[in-house]
Design a protein around this motif. Structure first.
Motif, PDB file in Angstrom:
ATOM      1  N   TYR A  63      -8.636   1.931  -2.914  1.00 30.31           N
ATOM      2  CA  TYR A  63      -7.680   2.751  -3.664  1.00 30.31           C
ATOM      3  C   TYR A  63      -7.118   3.873  -2.812  1.00 30.31           C
ATOM      4  O   TYR A  63      -6.018   4.371  -3.076  1.00 30.31           O
ATOM      5  CB  TYR A  63      -8.331   3.343  -4.917  1.00 30.31           C
ATOM      6  CG  TYR A  63      -8.921   2.328  -5.874  1.00 30.31           C
ATOM      7  CD1 TYR A  63      -8.414   1.036  -5.961  1.00 30.31           C
ATOM      8  CD2 TYR A  63      -9.999   2.663  -6.698  1.00 30.31           C
ATOM      9  CE1 TYR A  63      -8.965   0.108  -6.829  1.00 30.31           C
ATOM     10  CE2 TYR A  63     -10.554   1.750  -7.575  1.00 30.31           C
ATOM     11  CZ  TYR A  63     -10.036   0.468  -7.638  1.00 30.31           C
ATOM     12  OH  TYR A  63     -10.581  -0.442  -8.499  1.00 30.31           O
ATOM     13  N   ASP A  64      -7.856   4.308  -1.800  1.00 27.14           N
ATOM     14  CA  ASP A  64      -7.352   5.361  -0.916  1.00 27.14           C
ATOM     15  C   ASP A  64      -6.077   4.918  -0.205  1.00 27.14           C
ATOM     16  O   ASP A  64      -5.240   5.739   0.158  1.00 27.14           O
ATOM     17  CB  ASP A  64      -8.407   5.733   0.138  1.00 27.14           C
ATOM     18  CG  ASP A  64      -9.565   6.524  -0.456  1.00 27.14           C
ATOM     19  OD1 ASP A  64      -9.394   7.080  -1.559  1.00 27.14           O
ATOM     20  OD2 ASP A  64     -10.636   6.565   0.174  1.00 27.14           O
ATOM     21  N   SER A  65      -5.945   3.600  -0.011  1.00 28.90           N
ATOM     22  CA  SER A  65      -4.790   3.068   0.706  1.00 28.90           C
ATOM     23  C   SER A  65      -3.793   2.377  -0.224  1.00 28.90           C
ATOM     24  O   SER A  65      -2.581   2.482  -0.040  1.00 28.90           O
ATOM     25  CB  SER A  65      -5.262   2.078   1.780  1.00 28.90           C
ATOM     26  OG  SER A  65      -4.167   1.499   2.438  1.00 28.90           O
ATOM     27  N   ASP A  76       0.842  -1.191   0.000  1.00 32.29           N
ATOM     28  CA  ASP A  76       0.000   0.000   0.000  1.00 32.29           C
ATOM     29  C   ASP A  76       0.883   1.248   0.000  1.00 32.29           C
ATOM     30  O   ASP A  76       2.105   1.165  -0.177  1.00 32.29           O
ATOM     31  CB  ASP A  76      -1.004  -0.026   1.155  1.00 32.29           C
ATOM     32  CG  ASP A  76      -0.349   0.127   2.527  1.00 32.29           C
ATOM     33  OD1 ASP A  76       0.859   0.439   2.594  1.00 32.29           O
ATOM     34  OD2 ASP A  76      -1.045  -0.072   3.537  1.00 32.29           O
ATOM     35  N   LYS A  77       0.289   2.406   0.207  1.00 29.95           N
ATOM     36  CA  LYS A  77       1.020   3.663   0.075  1.00 29.95           C
ATOM     37  C   LYS A  77       2.074   3.864   1.162  1.00 29.95           C
ATOM     38  O   LYS A  77       2.925   4.745   1.039  1.00 29.95           O
ATOM     39  CB  LYS A  77       0.034   4.833   0.071  1.00 29.95           C
ATOM     40  CG  LYS A  77      -0.860   4.850  -1.166  1.00 29.95           C
ATOM     41  CD  LYS A  77      -1.875   5.980  -1.126  1.00 29.95           C
ATOM     42  CE  LYS A  77      -2.759   5.945  -2.368  1.00 29.95           C
ATOM     43  NZ  LYS A  77      -3.794   7.017  -2.353  1.00 29.95           N
ATOM     44  N   LYS A  97      -3.154   1.965  -7.541  1.00 29.97           N
ATOM     45  CA  LYS A  97      -3.583   1.045  -8.601  1.00 29.97           C
ATOM     46  C   LYS A  97      -2.418   0.316  -9.256  1.00 29.97           C
ATOM     47  O   LYS A  97      -2.608  -0.774  -9.805  1.00 29.97           O
ATOM     48  CB  LYS A  97      -4.402   1.797  -9.651  1.00 29.97           C
ATOM     49  CG  LYS A  97      -5.779   2.212  -9.160  1.00 29.97           C
ATOM     50  CD  LYS A  97      -6.632   2.754 -10.295  1.00 29.97           C
ATOM     51  CE  LYS A  97      -8.051   3.055  -9.824  1.00 29.97           C
ATOM     52  NZ  LYS A  97      -8.926   3.499 -10.930  1.00 29.97           N
ATOM     53  N   ASP A 119     -13.116   2.204  -4.399  1.00 33.57           N
ATOM     54  CA  ASP A 119     -12.419   3.469  -4.142  1.00 33.57           C
ATOM     55  C   ASP A 119     -11.893   3.528  -2.709  1.00 33.57           C
ATOM     56  O   ASP A 119     -10.877   4.178  -2.440  1.00 33.57           O
ATOM     57  CB  ASP A 119     -13.346   4.654  -4.397  1.00 33.57           C
ATOM     58  CG  ASP A 119     -13.530   4.940  -5.886  1.00 33.57           C
ATOM     59  OD1 ASP A 119     -12.733   4.404  -6.685  1.00 33.57           O
ATOM     60  OD2 ASP A 119     -14.465   5.670  -6.249  1.00 33.57           O
ATOM     61  N   VAL A 120     -12.596   2.863  -1.801  1.00 35.87           N
ATOM     62  CA  VAL A 120     -12.151   2.809  -0.401  1.00 35.87           C
ATOM     63  C   VAL A 120     -10.778   2.151  -0.329  1.00 35.87           C
ATOM     64  O   VAL A 120      -9.894   2.609   0.411  1.00 35.87           O
ATOM     65  CB  VAL A 120     -13.166   2.024   0.463  1.00 35.87           C
ATOM     66  CG1 VAL A 120     -12.634   1.833   1.886  1.00 35.87           C
ATOM     67  CG2 VAL A 120     -14.504   2.741   0.500  1.00 35.87           C
TER      68      VAL A 120
END
Length: 404
Positions: free
Chosen positions: A278-280, A153-154, A283, A275-276
């Motif tokens: 994708y916030d973390s 993740d990010k 893609k 989208d929930v």
């Protein structure tokens, strides 16, 4: 004595916690390529993520390179004494730290007997000769894509995928599946975690639209049991993707019965809700099947490295330095962690001051409203008393009038 004291500040790579000294799976693969890039040091967790709540209601996700509060320090000391008093067997090949012990205490919600029970179970788990040896049967679960690790993740937390619908409960060996799970988790913890920065993972389960009665709950129970008992306090998010209407409805009912903190970790997401996620998770770390940019995987082993930056192994970097430079680098690492801990401590003080200021303002507002309410009540009482007197006067006048 098997404890190593730790004040929460140490060389980031001196020990990787429990995951660094276990008996590993006997593989010839060198997993150092999976280590996070050097930019991992730029991660700044907010105070709430590191730890929030007070006392036994505390929640902590980062255990290394941070300062513990007085309650945690006292609980640690109590548990250490209980371990000695209860003669809890401890593996001799594990160098315990405060961070490791504290994880088990958090996992038991600071219930000491439960912590002792978890530590005994952990001893059985960690001393087993088979848990970390990847068998050929277990490897097939990974190669079939039943369980695998891909992407991060990010904040560089590894993503672990499970496709339970690919498991045949009648013919597949579930113990072999758990063996594959433990190898994946062990590899992620040892090579993809970075103390003080990356200490959690995401588990992503593709339900494949399974109904409430067809979803393999036993598999989920085994997965949760393995992570809770063997890798406590490491889950960041559990995503269950593409649940059926019946499964999501059942979850909406069960969710109300759970602790809000636990419920928040679990996300049931249909395609319209991705989208929930994708916030973390960016893609470029997700397969196309879930709306990502990565072609759907066909090869799952060995674990692929997915970041654009090269991996970084500070220990190998130190080995290439002259001795004096190595010592200087170790000192810099400790100073960096000390600085981070000091900044976190300062932020904690600021947050406490803000909370105290807010509480003071709330108390003042409460007192103001109470005073207003009291004045209203007093005025109402006076009005009532006045009306009562006026009624009596009116009645007296009426009686006098009748007499006349």
């Amino acid at each position: 004595f098997f404890f190593q004291a730790e004040d929460g500040i140490r060389d980031a790579q001196e020990s990787r916690g429990l995951g660094d000294v276990y008996k590993r799976q006997e593989q010839n693969l060198d997993y150092n390529y999976l280590r996070p890039p050097k930019s991992v040091l730029q991660i700044k967790h907010d105070e709430r993520y590191i730890k929030h709540g007070q006392g036994k209601k505390s929640i902590r996700k980062i255990f290394h390179g941070v300062e513990y509060d007085d309650f945690e320090k006292q609980m640690l000391e109590d548990l250490k004494q209980a371990i000695v008093r209860e003669n809890v067997p401890m593996p001799t090949n594990i160098r315990w730290t405060d961070a490791d012990i504290l994880r088990f205490y958090y996992a038991s919600h600071f219930v000491q007997p439960k912590s002792i029970e978890l530590l005994r179970l952990f001893y059985d788990f960690i001393t087993s000769e088979t848990n970390f040896k990847l068998t050929e049967e277990a490897l097939q679960f990974i190669k079939r894509g039943v369980i695998y690790q891909y992407g991060r993740d990010k904040q560089f937390r590894p993503n672990i995928y499970i496709h339970p619908y690919k498991i045949n409960l009648k013919t597949d060996n579930i113990d072999a599946f758990i063996n594959a799970l433990l190898v994946i988790l062990d590899t992620a913890q040892r090579y993809q975690f970075f103390p003080g920065y990356v200490e959690n993972w995401n588990i992503i389960i593709e339900t494949n639209d399974a109904g409430f009665f067809s979803f393999p709950v036993t598999i989920l129970q085994r997965v949760i049991g393995a992570t809770q008992n063997s890798y406590p306090s490491t889950l960041h998010r559990l995503y269950l993707l593409n649940p059926s209407f019946s499964l999501k409805t059942a979850w909406s009912i069960v969710k109300k019965m759970l602790d809000p903190e636990t419920a928040d970790k679990i996300q049931f997401l249909r395609k319209s809700d991705f989208d929930v996620m994708y916030d973390s998770i960016p893609k470029d770390q997700l397969e196309q099947r879930w709306g990502g940019n990565v072609p759907n995987l066909e090869t799952f082993w060995p674990i692929p490295y997915t970041l654009n930056e090269p991996s970084w192994n500070p220990e190998e970097e130190k080995k290439k330095m002259p001795q004096q430079q190595q010592q200087q680098q170790s000192l810099q690492d400790k100073e960096r962690l000390s600085k981070d801990a000091a900044e976190q401590h300062q932020r904690r003080i600021q947050m406490q001051e803000q909370q105290e200021s807010q509480q003071k303002l709330q108390q003042q507002e409460k007192e103001k409203q109470l005073k207003i309410q009291q004045e209203k009540e007093l005025k109402a009482q006076q009005e009532t008393k006045k009306k009562k007197v006026e009624r009596k006067e009116a009645e007296k006048k009426k009686k006098k009038k009748k007499k006349k």
